[in-house]
Design a protein around this motif. Sequence first.
Motif: not given
Length: 256
Positions: A148, A151, A153, A165, A168
């Motif tokens: 992502c 963030c 991820q 995601c 977030c």
Amino acid sequence: MTQPVDSGLDPHAQDQLVEKLTDIHSWLSEDLDATLIRDTAFRDNSERVSGKRADSEGPMPFDDDAAEAARELHGALRSAVLSVCTERGLTWPGERRSPYLAMWLARHIVSLAVCDNARHIAATIIAAHKTAFHAVDTPARPQFHGYCEVCGQSLWSRGGETLTCKKCRRVVDTDYQRQRVDTELEARLFTANELVDVVRDRLNLNIKPKTVHDMAYRRRDRLPVRGRTRDGQKLYRAGDVFHRLRTQLSRNASQA
Ligand SMILES: [Zn+2]
């Protein structure tokens, strides 16, 4: 260092096991939980108590296969972690859920590989992975779509035009994300050994490190060496290698 009783895990077997552990960590364990929850969530109350007295507080019916698969998976991972900790003198991470244990094992793959029962451990985890894979509702393998932008991820999906995601909740266009991953990856430098995995993942092609080294030695369209690792291994740009492999593929296709 003592030799393992069974022959231990060679690098290839280690890669295979890490792949399964990554599945478990990134989505499989979660899908298994979702299968269990979905099964109970979609039953109405009358069904839930069928075969039991309506006022009994008996266990709710659930997907036996998924429940058993989840138990098998957790048992396999837990005992693997215990073995590695005991044999290699590592600190026991405590009672944890399957995704955490899978990640722990992937991080300690080199320690696991030299355990006395390394092959047995690997076989048990691979079998549990297989059972879990069959028990989940949608056993199609999700694809990794990089990280992502917001963030960090990791993003996985089974198709669809957008990705969400998990952390977030940002929604991103799948095509945009794919392009971003390719661009980012193509600019990065890798050793020939690392490129074997990168090429398998992105181009779905099985090559050997030698395939890459050979490209750097040929007379025409020679693959440039872009740098070296600290221990002197040559580094190549992924995009340079992709370009040559794609050219080769289309040439082979036109000759066939
Ligand atoms: Zn995010």
